[in-house]
Design a protein around this motif. Sequence first.
Motif, PDB file in Angstrom:
ATOM      1  N   THR A  77      41.256   4.950  44.592  1.00 20.54           N
ATOM      2  CA  THR A  77      40.222   4.009  44.871  1.00 20.54           C
ATOM      3  C   THR A  77      39.659   3.521  44.036  1.00 20.54           C
ATOM      4  O   THR A  77      39.170   2.038  44.351  1.00 20.54           O
ATOM      5  CB  THR A  77      38.909   5.223  45.447  1.00 20.54           C
ATOM      6  N   CYS A  78      39.597   3.724  42.733  1.00 21.82           N
ATOM      7  CA  CYS A  78      39.196   3.042  41.881  1.00 21.82           C
ATOM      8  C   CYS A  78      40.050   1.753  41.350  1.00 21.82           C
ATOM      9  O   CYS A  78      39.474   0.759  40.918  1.00 21.82           O
ATOM     10  CB  CYS A  78      38.889   3.898  40.220  1.00 21.82           C
ATOM     11  N   VAL A  79      41.184   2.159  41.310  1.00 21.08           N
ATOM     12  CA  VAL A  79      42.237   1.056  41.185  1.00 21.08           C
ATOM     13  C   VAL A  79      41.930  -0.182  42.509  1.00 21.08           C
ATOM     14  O   VAL A  79      41.794  -1.109  41.661  1.00 21.08           O
ATOM     15  CB  VAL A  79      43.688   1.640  41.480  1.00 21.08           C
ATOM     16  N   GLY A  80      42.022   0.242  43.542  1.00 14.37           N
ATOM     17  CA  GLY A  80      41.395  -0.756  44.500  1.00 14.37           C
ATOM     18  C   GLY A  80      40.288  -1.431  43.938  1.00 14.37           C
ATOM     19  O   GLY A  80      40.082  -2.661  44.543  1.00 14.37           O
ATOM     20  N   PHE A  81      39.173  -0.802  43.756  1.00 11.49           N
ATOM     21  CA  PHE A  81      38.112  -1.368  43.433  1.00 11.49           C
ATOM     22  C   PHE A  81      38.171  -2.360  42.351  1.00 11.49           C
ATOM     23  O   PHE A  81      37.250  -3.019  42.190  1.00 11.49           O
ATOM     24  CB  PHE A  81      36.977  -0.283  43.149  1.00 11.49           C
ATOM     25  N   GLY A  82      39.079  -2.222  41.590  1.00  8.10           N
ATOM     26  CA  GLY A  82      39.432  -3.113  40.470  1.00  8.10           C
ATOM     27  C   GLY A  82      39.968  -4.495  40.800  1.00  8.10           C
ATOM     28  O   GLY A  82      40.313  -5.294  40.234  1.00  8.10           O
ATOM     29  N   ALA A  83      40.325  -4.398  42.021  1.00 13.22           N
ATOM     30  CA  ALA A  83      41.043  -5.639  42.556  1.00 13.22           C
ATOM     31  C   ALA A  83      40.055  -6.751  43.255  1.00 13.22           C
ATOM     32  O   ALA A  83      40.090  -6.938  44.287  1.00 13.22           O
ATOM     33  CB  ALA A  83      42.231  -5.399  43.551  1.00 13.22           C
ATOM     34  N   SER A  84      39.380  -7.225  42.119  1.00 12.28           N
ATOM     35  CA  SER A  84      38.234  -8.364  42.788  1.00 12.28           C
ATOM     36  C   SER A  84      39.074  -9.566  42.833  1.00 12.28           C
ATOM     37  O   SER A  84      39.867  -9.995  41.978  1.00 12.28           O
ATOM     38  CB  SER A  84      37.255  -8.399  41.366  1.00 12.28           C
ATOM     39  N   ALA A  85      39.003 -10.430  44.103  1.00 13.16           N
ATOM     40  CA  ALA A  85      39.792 -11.587  44.104  1.00 13.16           C
ATOM     41  C   ALA A  85      39.335 -12.373  42.950  1.00 13.16           C
ATOM     42  O   ALA A  85      40.302 -13.276  42.634  1.00 13.16           O
ATOM     43  CB  ALA A  85      39.561 -11.995  45.240  1.00 13.16           C
ATOM     44  N   LYS A  86      37.977 -12.307  42.401  1.00 12.94           N
ATOM     45  CA  LYS A  86      37.695 -13.300  41.486  1.00 12.94           C
ATOM     46  C   LYS A  86      38.555 -12.877  40.203  1.00 12.94           C
ATOM     47  O   LYS A  86      38.896 -13.795  39.256  1.00 12.94           O
ATOM     48  CB  LYS A  86      36.337 -13.220  41.140  1.00 12.94           C
ATOM     49  N   LEU A  87      38.768 -11.658  39.873  1.00  6.54           N
ATOM     50  CA  LEU A  87      39.365 -11.084  38.616  1.00  6.54           C
ATOM     51  C   LEU A  87      40.666 -11.504  38.817  1.00  6.54           C
ATOM     52  O   LEU A  87      41.631 -11.650  37.782  1.00  6.54           O
ATOM     53  CB  LEU A  87      39.208  -9.572  38.298  1.00  6.54           C
ATOM     54  N   LEU A  88      41.493 -11.236  40.079  1.00  2.00           N
ATOM     55  CA  LEU A  88      42.866 -11.561  40.137  1.00  2.00           C
ATOM     56  C   LEU A  88      43.256 -12.829  39.846  1.00  2.00           C
ATOM     57  O   LEU A  88      44.220 -13.213  39.506  1.00  2.00           O
ATOM     58  CB  LEU A  88      43.297 -10.877  41.574  1.00  2.00           C
ATOM     59  N   ILE A 367      43.790  -5.495  34.226  1.00  2.00           N
ATOM     60  CA  ILE A 367      42.886  -5.644  35.516  1.00  2.00           C
ATOM     61  C   ILE A 367      43.883  -6.156  36.431  1.00  2.00           C
ATOM     62  O   ILE A 367      43.627  -5.649  37.797  1.00  2.00           O
ATOM     63  CB  ILE A 367      41.864  -6.835  35.348  1.00  2.00           C
ATOM     64  N   VAL A 368      44.774  -7.085  36.366  1.00  2.00           N
ATOM     65  CA  VAL A 368      45.582  -7.781  37.503  1.00  2.00           C
ATOM     66  C   VAL A 368      46.645  -6.626  37.752  1.00  2.00           C
ATOM     67  O   VAL A 368      46.956  -6.515  39.027  1.00  2.00           O
ATOM     68  CB  VAL A 368      46.007  -9.081  37.130  1.00  2.00           C
ATOM     69  N   PHE A 369      47.489  -6.217  36.881  1.00  2.00           N
ATOM     70  CA  PHE A 369      48.848  -5.708  37.369  1.00  2.00           C
ATOM     71  C   PHE A 369      48.601  -4.485  38.057  1.00  2.00           C
ATOM     72  O   PHE A 369      49.189  -4.240  38.941  1.00  2.00           O
ATOM     73  CB  PHE A 369      49.662  -5.360  35.850  1.00  2.00           C
ATOM     74  N   PRO A 370      47.887  -3.266  37.533  1.00  2.00           N
ATOM     75  CA  PRO A 370      47.811  -2.074  38.313  1.00  2.00           C
ATOM     76  C   PRO A 370      47.418  -2.289  39.785  1.00  2.00           C
ATOM     77  O   PRO A 370      48.067  -1.658  40.638  1.00  2.00           O
ATOM     78  CB  PRO A 370      46.749  -1.457  37.458  1.00  2.00           C
ATOM     79  N   ALA A 371      46.237  -2.900  40.002  1.00  2.00           N
ATOM     80  CA  ALA A 371      45.849  -3.085  41.337  1.00  2.00           C
ATOM     81  C   ALA A 371      46.881  -3.906  42.191  1.00  2.00           C
ATOM     82  O   ALA A 371      47.084  -3.407  43.287  1.00  2.00           O
ATOM     83  CB  ALA A 371      44.623  -3.853  41.285  1.00  2.00           C
ATOM     84  N   TRP A 372      47.413  -4.933  41.511  1.00  2.81           N
ATOM     85  CA  TRP A 372      48.136  -6.035  42.576  1.00  2.81           C
ATOM     86  C   TRP A 372      49.599  -5.270  42.654  1.00  2.81           C
ATOM     87  O   TRP A 372      50.082  -5.397  43.636  1.00  2.81           O
ATOM     88  CB  TRP A 372      48.398  -7.222  41.880  1.00  2.81           C
ATOM     89  N   SER A 373      50.171  -4.662  41.781  1.00  6.82           N
ATOM     90  CA  SER A 373      51.566  -3.997  41.846  1.00  6.82           C
ATOM     91  C   SER A 373      51.690  -2.833  42.965  1.00  6.82           C
ATOM     92  O   SER A 373      52.452  -2.953  43.513  1.00  6.82           O
ATOM     93  CB  SER A 373      51.858  -3.642  40.445  1.00  6.82           C
ATOM     94  N   VAL A 374      50.416  -2.248  42.705  1.00  9.51           N
ATOM     95  CA  VAL A 374      50.253  -0.967  43.610  1.00  9.51           C
ATOM     96  C   VAL A 374      50.173  -1.471  45.001  1.00  9.51           C
ATOM     97  O   VAL A 374      50.827  -0.908  46.003  1.00  9.51           O
ATOM     98  CB  VAL A 374      49.100  -0.152  43.126  1.00  9.51           C
ATOM     99  N   ILE A 375      49.444  -2.371  45.243  1.00  9.69           N
ATOM    100  CA  ILE A 375      49.170  -2.818  46.540  1.00  9.69           C
ATOM    101  C   ILE A 375      50.705  -3.625  47.053  1.00  9.69           C
ATOM    102  O   ILE A 375      50.990  -3.188  48.179  1.00  9.69           O
ATOM    103  CB  ILE A 375      48.196  -4.224  46.543  1.00  9.69           C
ATOM    104  N   VAL A 376      51.498  -4.368  46.275  1.00  3.69           N
ATOM    105  CA  VAL A 376      52.755  -4.967  46.649  1.00  3.69           C
ATOM    106  C   VAL A 376      53.645  -3.715  47.058  1.00  3.69           C
ATOM    107  O   VAL A 376      54.381  -3.816  48.108  1.00  3.69           O
ATOM    108  CB  VAL A 376      53.151  -5.639  45.416  1.00  3.69           C
TER     109      VAL A 376
END
Length: 396
Positions: A77-88, A367-376
Amino acid sequence: MQITFDLLQTTAIGSAVVFLGIWLRRRVLLLERYCLPGPVVAGLLASLFFLLLRTAFGVQITWNLQMKDLFMNLFFTCVGFGASAKLLRMGGARVLAGIAISICGLVVLQNIVGIAIAVPMGMHPLNGMMCSSVATAGGVGTAAAFGPVFESYGAPDSGVIGVAAGTFGMIFASLIGGPVARGIIQKRKLRPTDAALSEEERRQVPLSNSRLVGSWCLIFLIGGLGSYLSFALQKIPMIEMPYFIGCIFSGVIFRNLMEAAHLPFDLPEIESISDVSLDIFLALALMSIDLTRLLDSALVMMVILAAQIILIVLWAHFCHRFLFGGDYNGAVMVAGLIGTGLGAGSNAVANERAVMQQFGPSQVAWIVFPAWSVIVVDIFNPLFVSLIAPLLARWG
């Protein structure tokens, strides 16, 4: 002799393992030098200790691991919360595309390698796939979900093989991720470009009890609502989505809605919740591993998994140079890629954190890799496996 630990006792032992990991990181310089996460090393030592109790003294231990699942879901949940579109967007389209290609390409290559080894050695092709992206990129949870599906397709003992392979992957994801990234950093003399906070700056943003309570409640609320997304995703036919994917999506949705509505939230406190959840989850997951599953596994599975390790190390070097930009940020992402590709998102975060503790910060990688890679990986991998598995079932 049978010993049963209840929920609190199991979590207490897991917390002791976390303390052991912290102590080992401070005392054993090799752990810090090779970027090995403390909870992983301590958890493995604990699992070896319990294996000794089981084999030498006949002690059978039953754990109550509900808190493991809870902390795993809170962490994601925290990983997803880190996936701000602005930060990505901070990583740019090139970085996002590079991460997506690295993950999807790895999933495809893993399955090609696994099936190519399994079939000539007499293993069912679905079990070759189980020892590949299902258990490695997907993790133990995905392997457990696909096990009954593959067995219904005619692959014998697929569930047991998947759990053993996922366990193997989780162990080596953390054991080799940091050292590979460290080797790249030292060989190419890479240096971080992000400035770390000074001690004075850290003191200016202390954690607040009231904000910490509010952040815990916020993460519980987001994760709880994410459970309904998980139930909805599980209704999709022919596709197996692990429970925590709903938590990730919920975190992503709420983070971006709250930013769009200018609603306040406290990132330092949420990062603390993420760290606590990650460490306790890893300790509980690894200390409770039944290593006899690995001892009983077939030689074919070991050959496939050894090939997967070689593949991901070669793929990580390729990705660092051609997909991640070849700089320090890319080297930290290599640690994350090996964590995600052999273990899980939690391994990716633990690997990256261990590397940054030694060499310095990387905002893009963290910030970018964990959230985006898990989603992918948690979208592409189940889709790919669900589409290919029926074809392999006819072949087997």
